[in-house]
Motif scaffolding. Structure first.
Motif, PDB file in Angstrom:
ATOM      1  N   TRP A 191       0.800  -1.227   0.072  1.00 16.37           N
ATOM      2  CA  TRP A 191      -0.016  -0.010  -0.007  1.00 16.37           C
ATOM      3  C   TRP A 191       0.821   1.202   0.025  1.00 16.37           C
ATOM      4  O   TRP A 191       2.200   1.229   0.597  1.00 16.37           O
ATOM      5  CB  TRP A 191      -0.923  -0.140   1.089  1.00 16.37           C
ATOM      6  CG  TRP A 191      -1.834  -1.099   0.988  1.00 16.37           C
ATOM      7  CD1 TRP A 191      -1.877  -2.506   1.548  1.00 16.37           C
ATOM      8  CD2 TRP A 191      -3.320  -0.991   0.921  1.00 16.37           C
ATOM      9  NE1 TRP A 191      -2.984  -3.275   1.334  1.00 16.37           N
ATOM     10  CE2 TRP A 191      -3.917  -2.456   0.876  1.00 16.37           C
ATOM     11  CE3 TRP A 191      -4.242   0.259   0.312  1.00 16.37           C
ATOM     12  CZ2 TRP A 191      -5.265  -2.513   0.536  1.00 16.37           C
ATOM     13  CZ3 TRP A 191      -5.359  -0.123   0.135  1.00 16.37           C
ATOM     14  CH2 TRP A 191      -6.007  -1.442   0.372  1.00 16.37           C
ATOM     15  N   SER A 245      -4.814   9.833   2.019  1.00 14.04           N
ATOM     16  CA  SER A 245      -5.374   8.607   1.463  1.00 14.04           C
ATOM     17  C   SER A 245      -4.372   7.517   1.664  1.00 14.04           C
ATOM     18  O   SER A 245      -3.327   7.633   1.941  1.00 14.04           O
ATOM     19  CB  SER A 245      -5.477   9.038  -0.021  1.00 14.04           C
ATOM     20  OG  SER A 245      -4.262   9.286  -0.624  1.00 14.04           O
ATOM     21  N   ARG A 254      -3.678   3.887  -0.473  1.00 12.59           N
ATOM     22  CA  ARG A 254      -3.809   3.133  -1.770  1.00 12.59           C
ATOM     23  C   ARG A 254      -3.042   2.041  -1.912  1.00 12.59           C
ATOM     24  O   ARG A 254      -2.008   2.070  -1.809  1.00 12.59           O
ATOM     25  CB  ARG A 254      -3.885   4.349  -3.104  1.00 12.59           C
ATOM     26  CG  ARG A 254      -4.219   3.766  -4.294  1.00 12.59           C
ATOM     27  CD  ARG A 254      -3.991   4.948  -5.380  1.00 12.59           C
ATOM     28  NE  ARG A 254      -4.368   4.470  -6.631  1.00 12.59           N
ATOM     29  CZ  ARG A 254      -4.490   5.368  -7.619  1.00 12.59           C
ATOM     30  NH1 ARG A 254      -4.334   6.748  -7.415  1.00 12.59           N
ATOM     31  NH2 ARG A 254      -4.671   4.946  -8.738  1.00 12.59           N
ATOM     32  N   TYR A 304     -10.137   2.683  -8.228  1.00 15.86           N
ATOM     33  CA  TYR A 304      -9.567   3.473  -9.404  1.00 15.86           C
ATOM     34  C   TYR A 304      -9.288   2.535 -10.442  1.00 15.86           C
ATOM     35  O   TYR A 304      -8.844   1.294 -10.350  1.00 15.86           O
ATOM     36  CB  TYR A 304      -8.123   4.006  -8.753  1.00 15.86           C
ATOM     37  CG  TYR A 304      -7.975   4.841  -7.742  1.00 15.86           C
ATOM     38  CD1 TYR A 304      -8.045   6.389  -7.861  1.00 15.86           C
ATOM     39  CD2 TYR A 304      -7.818   4.353  -6.330  1.00 15.86           C
ATOM     40  CE1 TYR A 304      -8.044   6.933  -6.719  1.00 15.86           C
ATOM     41  CE2 TYR A 304      -8.032   5.049  -5.239  1.00 15.86           C
ATOM     42  CZ  TYR A 304      -8.075   6.405  -5.388  1.00 15.86           C
ATOM     43  OH  TYR A 304      -7.915   7.275  -4.350  1.00 15.86           O
ATOM     44  N   THR A 347      -7.671  -0.501  -8.397  1.00 11.51           N
ATOM     45  CA  THR A 347      -6.615  -0.375  -7.329  1.00 11.51           C
ATOM     46  C   THR A 347      -7.661   0.250  -6.166  1.00 11.51           C
ATOM     47  O   THR A 347      -8.408   1.118  -6.427  1.00 11.51           O
ATOM     48  CB  THR A 347      -5.627   0.927  -7.781  1.00 11.51           C
ATOM     49  OG1 THR A 347      -4.725   0.330  -8.792  1.00 11.51           O
ATOM     50  CG2 THR A 347      -4.926   1.079  -6.671  1.00 11.51           C
ATOM     51  N   GLY A 395      -8.646   2.183  -2.677  1.00 15.44           N
ATOM     52  CA  GLY A 395      -8.016   2.965  -1.749  1.00 15.44           C
ATOM     53  C   GLY A 395      -8.867   3.670  -0.718  1.00 15.44           C
ATOM     54  O   GLY A 395     -10.393   3.276  -0.811  1.00 15.44           O
ATOM     55  N   THR A 429      -9.828   7.358   1.335  1.00 10.84           N
ATOM     56  CA  THR A 429      -9.278   8.741   1.592  1.00 10.84           C
ATOM     57  C   THR A 429     -10.545   9.591   2.470  1.00 10.84           C
ATOM     58  O   THR A 429     -11.628   9.148   2.730  1.00 10.84           O
ATOM     59  CB  THR A 429      -9.951   9.344   0.247  1.00 10.84           C
ATOM     60  OG1 THR A 429      -9.045   8.690  -0.774  1.00 10.84           O
ATOM     61  CG2 THR A 429      -9.621  10.711   0.246  1.00 10.84           C
TER      62      THR A 429
END
Length: 296
Positions: A113, A161, A163, A201, A256, A258, A260
């Motif tokens: 990550w 964030s 990710r 994403y 992907t 993530g 946030t």
């Protein structure tokens, strides 16, 4: 014919622009500490007198070792492909109800990550990632600051964030996930009461979809207890170039994941993540992803 000619010309143009990237991908394993196409120079520093290709350090030993590693990965990928989807027999794949994607138990799990914040644009938010108590979870914590950088251009600030790194196969090939057998994202988290955005994403083929982002607002409960959250894929909304569209289903190919935080509230934040998985529940008709409390 005219359209075909335009497509061919566009393809040749893009091929010329990407020629350097292709060359780097082929020669990458045989180069060590090389900066072939780096044009950045610190302000005030003298320009280099040597040509960029003269700074390349060819290391054939590292190249051979890298080639062996990639060939072994390719062999394993081929065996898994012949065995069945995801390296499992077809019968096991069809009966699979759950799958753990990420489970945080060691530093190697955290290395998958990447963390970032508005420091990249001149902000003052801070974010950190480490293992939680008894190495049983990932602890994402820091301080959110909405102070806008004084650059005369930025109008909003205040985000942090976490990710996941893109999956890569042998020879640095882009690896695709297959989540088609599941219909929900399954999380076990413990927050501090602040809302988070769960983002997926995409890296689509068409350039006009490059800003597509599938999001879901996750409201943490706060307190000492863990909570399990099930997010149906159909609940993710598509945000494309600033436009929000509801009732959209993501293209589950190249992803992907993530998290946030950007709720415009200055102060510390904390989120613990035990595991992230997938769930197949065809009878799932839940409209609300959290437990409901009885009202008096």
């Amino acid at each position: 014919m005219a359209q075909t000619g335009m497509l061919l010309n566009g393809a040749s143009f893009r091929g010329g622009c990407c020629r350097r990237k292709v060359l780097l991908s082929l020669l990458g394993p045989f180069l060590s500490n090389s900066k072939l196409y780096s044009s950045y120079r610190r302000p005030g520093a003298e320009p280099e007198k040597k040509l960029s290709w003269q700074n390349a350090d060819f290391s054939f030993k590292k190249g051979i070792d890298h080639l062996k590693t990639q060939l072994s990965l390719l062999k394993k990928e081929t065996q898994d492909y012949l065995l069945g989807p995801g390296g499992h027999p077809l019968s096991q794949h069809l009966l699979e109800q759950t799958r753990v994607l990420w489970q945080f138990r060691s530093q190697e799990d955290l290395n998958e990550w990447i963390i970032s914040s508005d420091v990249e644009i001149g902000g003052k938010s801070k974010v950190y990632l480490k293992l939680g108590r008894n190495n049983q979870a990932a602890l994402l914590y820091g301080t959110l600051s909405t102070e806008v950088p004084r650059d005369g251009e930025t109008k909003y600030s205040g985000y942090c964030s976490m990710r996941s790194r893109p999956a890569v196969g042998s020879f640095n090939r882009k690896k695709y996930y297959d989540w088609s057998n599941f219909n929900s994202l399954y999380l076990r988290v413990r927050g501090d009461g602040r809302p988070w955005m769960v983002n997926i994403y995409t890296d689509p083929y068409f350039s006009h979809q490059k800003d597509d982002l599938y999001s879901y607002f996750m409201f943490t409960r706060g307190g000492p207890y863990w909570e399990e959250i099930k997010i149906p894929f159909s609940k993710f909304f598509l945000s494309s170039r600033g436009r929000v569209q509801d009732n959209q289903h993501p293209v589950w190919l190249d992803k992907t994941l993530g998290f946030t935080i950007g709720d415009k509230v200055d102060g510390p934040f904390q989120l613990e993540i035990d595991f992230i998985g997938l769930l197949k529940d065809r009878a799932h008709k839940e409209e609300f992803a959290y437990e409901a409390y009885d009202k008096n």
